[in-house]
Design an enzyme around this catalytic site. Structure first.
Site, PDB file in Angstrom:
ATOM      1  N   HIS A 174       0.862  -1.187   0.000  1.00  0.00           N
ATOM      2  CA  HIS A 174       0.000   0.000   0.000  1.00  0.00           C
ATOM      3  C   HIS A 174       0.900   1.240   0.000  1.00  0.00           C
ATOM      4  O   HIS A 174       1.732   1.420   0.906  1.00  0.00           O
ATOM      5  CB  HIS A 174      -0.900  -0.012   1.230  1.00  0.00           C
ATOM      6  CG  HIS A 174      -2.010   0.969   1.143  1.00  0.00           C
ATOM      7  ND1 HIS A 174      -3.205   0.700   0.490  1.00  0.00           N
ATOM      8  CD2 HIS A 174      -2.101   2.238   1.581  1.00  0.00           C
ATOM      9  CE1 HIS A 174      -3.990   1.773   0.557  1.00  0.00           C
ATOM     10  NE2 HIS A 174      -3.348   2.706   1.223  1.00  0.00           N
ATOM     11  N   GLU A 197       1.667  10.886  -3.767  1.00  0.00           N
ATOM     12  CA  GLU A 197       2.675  10.683  -2.705  1.00  0.00           C
ATOM     13  C   GLU A 197       3.708  11.805  -2.712  1.00  0.00           C
ATOM     14  O   GLU A 197       4.138  12.276  -1.660  1.00  0.00           O
ATOM     15  CB  GLU A 197       3.380   9.332  -2.907  1.00  0.00           C
ATOM     16  CG  GLU A 197       2.478   8.117  -2.824  1.00  0.00           C
ATOM     17  CD  GLU A 197       1.601   8.087  -1.588  1.00  0.00           C
ATOM     18  OE1 GLU A 197       0.508   7.508  -1.645  1.00  0.00           O
ATOM     19  OE2 GLU A 197       1.983   8.680  -0.556  1.00  0.00           O
ATOM     20  N   HIS A 216       2.701  14.751  -0.772  1.00  0.00           N
ATOM     21  CA  HIS A 216       3.009  14.687   0.667  1.00  0.00           C
ATOM     22  C   HIS A 216       4.444  15.161   0.917  1.00  0.00           C
ATOM     23  O   HIS A 216       4.706  15.944   1.833  1.00  0.00           O
ATOM     24  CB  HIS A 216       2.865  13.246   1.185  1.00  0.00           C
ATOM     25  CG  HIS A 216       1.452  12.782   1.322  1.00  0.00           C
ATOM     26  ND1 HIS A 216       0.509  13.448   2.076  1.00  0.00           N
ATOM     27  CD2 HIS A 216       0.827  11.703   0.809  1.00  0.00           C
ATOM     28  CE1 HIS A 216      -0.639  12.799   2.008  1.00  0.00           C
ATOM     29  NE2 HIS A 216      -0.483  11.736   1.245  1.00  0.00           N
TER      30      HIS A 216
HETATM   31  C1  LIG Z   1       3.471   7.801   7.132  1.00  0.00           C
HETATM   32  C2  LIG Z   1       2.156   7.936   6.498  1.00  0.00           C
HETATM   33  O1  LIG Z   1       1.165   7.355   6.883  1.00  0.00           O
HETATM   34  N1  LIG Z   1       2.080   8.777   5.443  1.00  0.00           N
HETATM   35  C3  LIG Z   1       0.797   9.052   4.794  1.00  0.00           C
HETATM   36  C4  LIG Z   1       0.853  10.443   4.220  1.00  0.00           C
HETATM   37  C5  LIG Z   1       0.934  11.447   5.361  1.00  0.00           C
HETATM   38  O2  LIG Z   1      -0.044  11.498   6.119  1.00  0.00           O
HETATM   39  O3  LIG Z   1       1.985  12.126   5.485  1.00  0.00           O
HETATM   40  C6  LIG Z   1       0.605   8.059   3.639  1.00  0.00           C
HETATM   41  O4  LIG Z   1       1.469   7.940   2.826  1.00  0.00           O
HETATM   42  N2  LIG Z   1      -0.565   7.358   3.584  1.00  0.00           N
HETATM   43  C7  LIG Z   1      -0.800   6.354   2.564  1.00  0.00           C
HETATM   44  C8  LIG Z   1      -1.932   6.732   1.607  1.00  0.00           C
HETATM   45  C9  LIG Z   1      -1.839   5.871   0.347  1.00  0.00           C
HETATM   46  C10 LIG Z   1      -3.018   6.002  -0.641  1.00  0.00           C
HETATM   47  C11 LIG Z   1      -4.370   5.820   0.036  1.00  0.00           C
HETATM   48  O5  LIG Z   1      -4.480   5.095   0.996  1.00  0.00           O
HETATM   49  N3  LIG Z   1      -5.414   6.431  -0.561  1.00  0.00           N
HETATM   50  C12 LIG Z   1      -6.778   6.147  -0.057  1.00  0.00           C
HETATM   51  C13 LIG Z   1      -7.751   7.238  -0.501  1.00  0.00           C
HETATM   52  C14 LIG Z   1      -7.516   7.697  -1.883  1.00  0.00           C
HETATM   53  C15 LIG Z   1      -8.048   6.956  -2.920  1.00  0.00           C
HETATM   54  C16 LIG Z   1      -7.879   7.397  -4.215  1.00  0.00           C
HETATM   55  C17 LIG Z   1      -7.175   8.570  -4.460  1.00  0.00           C
HETATM   56  O6  LIG Z   1      -7.090   9.013  -5.724  1.00  0.00           O
HETATM   57  C18 LIG Z   1      -6.599   9.301  -3.428  1.00  0.00           C
HETATM   58  C19 LIG Z   1      -6.780   8.844  -2.131  1.00  0.00           C
HETATM   59  C20 LIG Z   1      -7.240   4.780  -0.605  1.00  0.00           C
HETATM   60  O7  LIG Z   1      -6.444   4.191  -1.352  1.00  0.00           O
HETATM   61  O8  LIG Z   1      -8.342   4.369  -0.266  1.00  0.00           O
HETATM   62  C21 LIG Z   1      -2.890   4.902  -1.683  1.00  0.00           C
HETATM   63  C22 LIG Z   1      -2.921   5.546  -3.029  1.00  0.00           C
HETATM   64  C23 LIG Z   1      -3.274   6.989  -2.855  1.00  0.00           C
HETATM   65  C24 LIG Z   1      -2.949   7.309  -1.413  1.00  0.00           C
HETATM   66  C25 LIG Z   1      -1.806   8.205   1.245  1.00  0.00           C
HETATM   67  O9  LIG Z   1      -0.817   8.580   0.599  1.00  0.00           O
HETATM   68  O10 LIG Z   1      -2.716   8.976   1.621  1.00  0.00           O
HETATM   69 ZN   LIG Z   2      -2.139  10.705   0.857  1.00  0.00          ZN
END
Ligand SMILES: CC(=O)N[C@@H](CC(=O)O)C(=O)NC[C@H](CC1(C(=O)N[C@@H](Cc2ccc(O)cc2)C(=O)O)CCCC1)C(=O)O
Ligand SMILES: [Zn+2]
Length: 597
Positions: A321, A352, A355
């Site tokens: 993920h 990403e 971020h």
């Molecule tokens: C240390 C830590 O935790 N770091 C945090 C960042 C921070 O807080 O500094 C972080 O990397 N979180 C991971 C997470 C990953 C992803 C995600 O989970 N997305 C959601 C919702 C979504 C769905 C579609 C879309 O187009 C955009 C978002 C899902 O997939 O359901 C997977 C692919 C996209 C973003 C992220 O980057 O937000």
């Molecule tokens: Zn994110």
């Protein structure tokens, strides 16, 4: 007495220095676990959390003492820092910290290692990424999709269910030991400084719900064309496994079934990426180049050296993920993802990297302020940039899309195909982005419990998304466990907020870039004016309440859905016409929802 402000500032300076070091240590331990999942690496996290919990509680208590003093002498900034430090929900007893840490790593490990095996052949066991993700995207076979959908839930539901039940007990104990009503309230306060956020998001969704229902009716009709009324009712919810995504959270991956004008050459970036032999490195460099064109920063040397951007082939179990990490030392930033060469991954890379740009812009702040203005802001940075990247205009600049010519008729059709693609990614997501934490807030409140986890989950899925399970579900299943953020205990309402404010951000940046015309054609590439405005907001981190940050960028002080509605206005007109003979919406009280469709 004289010098109380100076003493407070000295205390805060010492606190922030130590917090940065401690955050770096915790991040390294998380990184080691996520890129090499093992009990030993989980244990290291657990041990560190015991020590960290004690330090957090001690510092929160000292901050409360400072706030009891004559605070009239303290600056706004000093008061804000103390306030943020008191927002802590660490458990008091070491044994509790250890148990909760163990439960979390067990749930994550089950999810991250999850594989489903085709019947009678243990050889071909498919992990979620990339195999099941690709199957859900490409298969048009009702039964094969159903097999993958159900199997993934069998693998992640029952094994996580009881771990989660116990985990919630510790989550609420942690919140209550620190004076919060429950963990849901703590999440709303610590991520948005607003315990009434649940009321605000309901009001926001009401404003976009009519447009969502139009999209839902249109998609339902197209799926009837594909699968027949035997499987998809023209007045009911849509079966949850037919939408191109394991959680039906976004529907853009079945665009070929849904686009208004299928025989007009559409935006198919994936084949262009492959035809042009894009490597993972080139995808990352392309994203970096966009941010740099705005006057934002290059990725650091350590970023390129230490990121994990492909799934390892040395047998290590990793968390595929995607994620970005800030090591709190103003130079070590990393992305972890099992990158595939396709359009969706190009989008994730921008997300990403958004971020990482935020991390870099606020790296000068005291560590307590190295966060998004609110958690939704952090999720909106990369997505906002991706709104420009996704435009046909920008994809043409990248030579990933042929010239769209100037045939007016053709351009109109391609415009609607493009808006449909964006709606399937952004509008479709809104009810899903809302319902995950609505379910969890009720779990933390105790309104939802182990006797009705799944019933309440599917009630919300029906009510907000208009989708239903294709096969019977029971309380032996635990369908929330099939979605990463529940076993990983990552809050989700941040994405609902992000999907609204990213259009507000884009409207402001397009204005700064001097764009005229509809904002769905706006590409802020190379606009240092837009970049300056964005950097000004990002550099604040969480040093100011989020309405101040919103005002710096957009001139507004609240979340305003008018931006997303304006963006999709041309599509809304199209949908209303297309749907003139459709029933809009779906039966809410379908008799026994858990019986499946
Ligand atoms: C240390 C830590 O935790 N770091 C945090 C960042 C921070 O807080 O500094 C972080 O990397 N979180 C991971 C997470 C990953 C992803 C995600 O989970 N997305 C959601 C919702 C979504 C769905 C579609 C879309 O187009 C955009 C978002 C899902 O997939 O359901 C997977 C692919 C996209 C973003 C992220 O980057 O937000
Ligand atoms: Zn994110």
């Amino acid at each position: 007495d004289a010098g109380v402000e100076e003493k407070a500032e000295a205390w805060l300076k010492d606190y922030n220095t130590k917090l940065a070091v401690r955050s770096g240590i915790a991040c390294n331990l998380n990184w080691n676990y996520e890129t090499n999942i093992s009990n030993a690496n989980a244990k290291k996290i657990e041990n560190n959390q015991v020590e960290q919990a004690e330090w957090n509680r001690k510092k929160a208590q000292e901050a409360r003492e400072w706030l009891k003093k004559k605070t009239s002498k303290f600056s706004e900034d000093t008061l804000r820092q103390f306030k943020l430090i008191t927002m802590d929900a660490s458990l008091r007893d070491d044994a509790d910290v250890r148990r909760m840490s163990y439960l979390l790593s067990q749930m994550e490990s089950i999810y991250d290692k999850g594989k489903v095996c085709r019947p009678h052949s243990e050889a071909s066991c498919l992990p979620l990424e990339p195999d099941l993700v690709n199957l859900m995207m490409t298969s048009r076979d009702y039964d094969e999709l159903l097999w993958a959908w159900k199997s993934w839930r069998d693998v992640t539901g029952p094994p996580i269910r009881d771990l989660y039940r116990e985990f919630v007990v510790f989550q609420n104990k942690a919140a209550k030991e620190n004076g919060f009503a429950d963990m849901g309230e703590f999440w709303r306060i610590s991520n948005f400084e607003d315990k009434n956020l649940d009321k605000i998001v309901d009001g926001l969704f009401d404003q976009v719900k009519p447009l969502y229902q139009q999209l839902h009716a249109y998609v339902r009709r197209k799926l009837i064309n594909q699968y027949g009324e035997k499987y998809v009712s023209p007045t009911g919810p849509i079966p949850a496994h037919l939408l191109g995504n394991m959680w039906a959270q976004q529907w853009d991956l079945i665009l070929d079934l849904l686009q208004p004008y299928p025989n007009v050459p559409s935006v198919d970036v994936t084949s262009a990426l492959k035809k042009q032999n894009y490597t993972v490195q080139k995808m990352f460099k392309t994203a970096e180049a966009f941010f740099c064109s705005l006057g934002m920063d290059n990725m650091t040397k350590e970023f390129w050296e230490k990121s994990m951007v492909v799934k390892p082939t040395d047998g290590r179990e990793v968390q595929c993920h995607a994620s970005a990490e800030d090591f709190h030392n103003a130079s070590d930033y990393r992305i972890k993802m099992c990158t595939e060469i396709d359009y969706d991954n190009l989008y994730v890379i921008h997300h990403e990297m958004g971020h990482v740009q935020y991390y870099m812009q606020y790296s000068h702040q005291p560590d307590i302020y190295r966060n998004g203005a609110n958690a939704g802001f952090h999720e909106a940075v990369g997505d906002t940039i991706a709104l420009s990247v996704a435009t046909p205009e920008h994809l043409h600049k990248l030579k990933l899309l042929d010239d769209i010519g100037d045939d007016k008729e053709l351009r109109e059709k391609q415009d609607l195909n493009f808006l449909m693609k964006m709606a399937l990614q952004k509008l479709a997501f809104l009810p899903f982005g809302l319902l995950i934490d609505k379910w969890r807030w009720d779990v933390f409140r105790g309104h939802t419990n182990a006797s009705n986890y799944n019933q309440k989950w599917w009630d919300l899925r029906l009510r907000y998304q208009g989708i239903a399970p294709p096969v019977p579900r029971s309380e032996l299943d635990f369908d929330p466990g099939a979605k990463f953020h529940v076993p990983a205990n990552v809050p989700y309402i941040r994405y609902f907020v992000s999907f609204l404010i990213q259009f507000q951000f884009q409207r402001a940046l397009c204005d700064a870039a001097g764009h005229t015309g509809p904002i769905h054609h706006c590409d802020i590439y190379q606009s240092t004016a837009a970049g300056e405005k964005l950097k000004k907001m990002l550099s604040l981190g969480s040093s100011r309440p989020w309405p101040d940050a919103m005002e710096v960028l957009t001139g507004q002080r609240e979340i305003d859905p008018s931006a997303i509605l304006e963006y999709f206005k041309p599509l809304q007109d199209f949908l209303v016409k297309e749907n003139k003979n459709e029933i809009i919406g779906w039966e809410e009280n379908s008799e026994d929802l858990m019986a499946g469709l």
